[in-house]
Design an enzyme around this catalytic site. Structure first.
Site, PDB file in Angstrom:
ATOM      1  N   ASP A 135       0.879   7.366  13.149  1.00  0.00           N
ATOM      2  CA  ASP A 135      -0.341   7.724  12.567  1.00  0.00           C
ATOM      3  C   ASP A 135      -0.539   9.367  12.781  1.00  0.00           C
ATOM      4  O   ASP A 135      -1.278   9.959  12.247  1.00  0.00           O
ATOM      5  CB  ASP A 135      -1.573   7.226  13.102  1.00  0.00           C
ATOM      6  CG  ASP A 135      -1.946   5.612  12.790  1.00  0.00           C
ATOM      7  OD1 ASP A 135      -1.015   5.358  11.489  1.00  0.00           O
ATOM      8  OD2 ASP A 135      -2.528   4.963  13.255  1.00  0.00           O
ATOM      9  N   CYS A 190       0.926  -1.287  -0.001  1.00  0.00           N
ATOM     10  CA  CYS A 190       0.000   0.202  -0.130  1.00  0.00           C
ATOM     11  C   CYS A 190       0.813   1.248   0.140  1.00  0.00           C
ATOM     12  O   CYS A 190       2.139   1.077  -0.123  1.00  0.00           O
ATOM     13  CB  CYS A 190      -1.056   0.082   1.259  1.00  0.00           C
ATOM     14  SG  CYS A 190      -0.185   0.389   2.760  1.00  0.00           S
ATOM     15  N   ARG A 237       3.678  -3.784   3.937  1.00  0.00           N
ATOM     16  CA  ARG A 237       2.753  -4.319   4.952  1.00  0.00           C
ATOM     17  C   ARG A 237       2.403  -5.865   4.854  1.00  0.00           C
ATOM     18  O   ARG A 237       1.347  -6.175   4.402  1.00  0.00           O
ATOM     19  CB  ARG A 237       1.483  -3.202   5.127  1.00  0.00           C
ATOM     20  CG  ARG A 237       1.871  -1.844   5.265  1.00  0.00           C
ATOM     21  CD  ARG A 237       0.709  -0.907   5.238  1.00  0.00           C
ATOM     22  NE  ARG A 237      -0.131  -1.427   6.521  1.00  0.00           N
ATOM     23  CZ  ARG A 237      -1.030  -0.637   6.755  1.00  0.00           C
ATOM     24  NH1 ARG A 237      -1.459   0.231   5.986  1.00  0.00           N
ATOM     25  NH2 ARG A 237      -1.823  -0.979   8.032  1.00  0.00           N
TER      26      ARG A 237
END
Ligand code: EPU
Length: 419
Positions: free
Chosen positions: A305, A117, A122
């Protein structure tokens, strides 16, 4: 396609209530598969990702219904086999969260292998390694994981690296396994603890969540749950940075301040005034920001994040600093877009060197992933002139009505359909 048009330079002020967490609600919704009855989840954020997982649950015979805004009933009484197709798994990698519960409850699962991604490769090798250790037969055929098991059995599984979704997936699988499962090097994230609490309310026996060793004693069956999704610490953190970057004053309520402690410390170091109570946190700025170095790390470290959003803030710091990304290998896509707004950022592998500038300039920029797009919105709120952020569907994956919420706090931002 939709885009945001932002006119920067307005300090954000006021109070905002935290939404339910995206990354906590996805496993909570997936856990409904484990129950031989009806579950009720509330404070579920209305996001593209939560809608994706609800669609996926429907594929497996779970009947879902929105009873009122944010309150969803999930009836998994008559669960069936089904397929988690490539389109859904590729659009939302957390779709892999259905694998563990389906194997545990239904005995087989067919789930697409997620590809790479925007933020990194991942892989999901740790999920598969753990399920194999519990006795599942796993084959990869034409890009699909074909997993089968008559009854999973407890096992001692040591993760080679800490994985949040891997920990959640195996924890759910182990609840209905025969015997005891021990997960070593488990992720410590609050979303793992929230899931363990939920599973225990359903009748599971999970202990140690929030520490590196989680023990799960299998039970024969689980009941439906009635539970609220906890606050979204990444949304809270994003709003905190919005206050900082605009020189504003925001109080975010209905949240858990200790979950954003790493960010609060860095904002204080940067010269912001941060105060907190039991369930609120407030950030006040005067527009000036000192440079601070940040290295992302698993919880309770600085969250990956929030790295992109913090980078946006540091582009306006009075000096230079270094941001290091340790979780994902390709999570600096926002840097090139921020550079279009006059930011000075030099990327060297997993390290970003940022030289603060006095002003960002509005520009047309393109969002590449969820958190990258949040950083561009934040930059736009602080920039001189007008910023257009394109591809806002990325934002809708993880922020509930972000532009409306920012507007309520004083931002000049609106959503438009691209002509
Ligand atoms: N990894 C492996 N093998 C595995 C699993 C993970 O090598 O089997 C690697 C990953 O490639 C990555 C690292 O381990 O380099 C950590 O990955 P992890 O599995 O912990 O991430 P995740 O569970 O896929 C969740 C959040 C992400 C968040 C990360 C890290 C959800 C749905 N997603 O992802 O959230 O960045 O943990 O905290 O909970 C986001 O919300 O924007 C987002 C990307």
């Amino acid at each position: 396609m939709e885009r945001f048009r932002i006119r920067g330079g307005r300090p954000l002020r006021g109070e905002a209530e935290a939404s339910g967490s995206k990354n906590a609600s996805l496993p909570i919704l997936a856990a409904a598969i484990l129950a031989g009855g009806v579950s009720h989840a509330w404070r579920v954020p209305d996001l593209r990702d939560t809608n994706t997982i609800l669609g996926l649950l429907g594929e497996f015979g779970v009947k879902t219904r929105e009873e009122s805004p944010g309150r969803i009933s999930l009836d998994a009484t008559n669960i069936t086999g089904g397929v988690a197709p490539y389109e859904l798994v590729q659009a939302m990698r957390a779709s892999i969260l259905v694998l563990g519960p389906l194997l545990a409850r239904f005995g087989s699962a067919r789930v697409s292998l997620p590809g790479g991604c925007a933020i990194g490769a991942r892989p999901i090798d740790q999920h598969l390694k753990g399920l194999s250790a519990m006795g599942a037969e796993i084959q990869i055929e034409q890009g699909y994981i074909e997993a089968r098991s008559r009854k999973l059995t407890g096992a001692r599984i040591s993760f080679d690296l800490t994985t949040v979704t891997g920990t959640k997936n195996l924890m759910m699988a182990a609840t209905l396994a025969k015997g005891v499962t021990v997960l070593e090097n488990a992720a410590l994230e609050p979303e793992v603890v929230a899931l363990a609490d939920l599973l225990n309310r359903m009748g599971a026996r999970v202990s140690g969540a929030g520490t590196p060793v989680v023990e799960i004693e299998g039970v024969d069956s689980l009941a439906g749950y009635d539970a609220a999704v906890p606050a979204d610490r990444i949304e809270v953190g994003t709003l905190m940075i919005a206050a900082a970057i605009t020189g504003g004053d925001l109080r975010i309520t209905d949240c858990e301040p200790e979950q954003v402690h790493a960010l609060a410390l860095k904002l204080s170091e940067a010269g912001l005034e941060v105060s907190e109570g039991a369930d609120w946190i407030r950030v006040r700025g005067d527009g000036s920001v000192r440079p601070v170095n940040v290295k992302t790390a698993p919880y309770p470290g600085f969250p990956t994040d929030l790295q992109a959003q913090f980078m946006a803030l540091m582009t306006l710091a009075g000096g230079t600093c270094v941001l290091t990304e340790t979780i994902f290998e390709n999570r600096f896509m926002h840097a090139a877009e921020l550079a279009r707004m006059n930011a000075r950022i030099h990327i060297d592998g997993r390290t970003a060197h940022i030289e603060g500038v006095a002003h960002l300039a509005g520009a047309s920029v393109t969002a590449t992933d969820l958190r990258a797009s949040a950083s561009l919105v934040l930059a736009g709120l602080a920039a001189d002139g007008e910023t257009i952020v394109r591809n806002v569907y990325h934002i809708d994956r993880g922020y509930q009505r972000l532009e409306e919420r920012l507007r309520e706090l004083g931002a000049d931002i609106r959503r438009e359909v691209e002509s």
